[in-house]
Design a protein around this motif. Structure first.
Motif, PDB file in Angstrom:
ATOM      1  N   LEU A  47       4.210-127.485  54.202  1.00 53.50           N
ATOM      2  CA  LEU A  47       2.812-127.102  53.892  1.00 53.50           C
ATOM      3  C   LEU A  47       2.576-125.429  54.101  1.00 53.50           C
ATOM      4  CD1 LEU A  47       0.299-128.039  52.629  1.00 53.50           C
ATOM      5  CD2 LEU A  47      -0.742-128.409  54.779  1.00 53.50           C
ATOM      6  N   CYS A  51       2.187-123.059  51.162  1.00 55.20           N
ATOM      7  CA  CYS A  51       0.780-122.311  50.880  1.00 55.20           C
ATOM      8  C   CYS A  51       1.091-120.657  51.049  1.00 55.20           C
ATOM      9  CB  CYS A  51      -0.412-122.719  52.118  1.00 55.20           C
ATOM     10  SG  CYS A  51      -0.579-124.360  51.655  1.00 55.20           S
ATOM     11  N   LEU A  60      -5.191-117.662  52.033  1.00 57.00           N
ATOM     12  CA  LEU A  60      -3.631-118.052  52.410  1.00 57.00           C
ATOM     13  C   LEU A  60      -3.186-116.556  52.707  1.00 57.00           C
ATOM     14  CD1 LEU A  60      -3.115-120.940  49.829  1.00 57.00           C
ATOM     15  CD2 LEU A  60      -3.881-121.162  52.408  1.00 57.00           C
TER      16      LEU A  60
END
Length: 98
Positions: A47, A51, A60
């Motif tokens: 993840l 991201c 982000l």
């Protein structure tokens, strides 16, 4: 014979990586615990990498990619190899020429 990384010499020394004895990510003086579950670590690392590629978005950032590779390197040999090659390259780059 292999050399072991001695972390007892300088307790206040800045370090970046995973402390396998405690299961924490070490970023200088900051220590963040990793989950004990392999599936959770792989999910978090994946993840972070995915991201991180969306780093142009406001929340982000591109900083998530190296952190995700660091988390994944705890379990995946491919990520561990990439991280180790980068660390060796970085040390060679920082070493002054004789």
């Amino acid at each position: 014979m292999t050399e072991r990384h001695d972390t007892t010499a300088k307790p206040g020394a800045k370090r970046f990586g995973i402390d396998h004895s405690t299961g924490h990510i070490v970023m200088g003086a900051t220590r963040v615990p990793l989950p004990r579950s392999r599936a959770a670590r792989v999910s978090i690392g994946s993840l972070l990498v995915v991201c991180g590629f969306l780093g142009f978005l406001p929340i982000l950032g591109f900083w998530m990619v190296p952190l995700g590779v660091l988390v994944l390197s705890h379990d995946l040999h491919v990520a561990r190899r990439m991280r180790r090659r980068f660390a060796v390259w970085w040390q060679k780059r920082r070493k002054p020429a004789p």
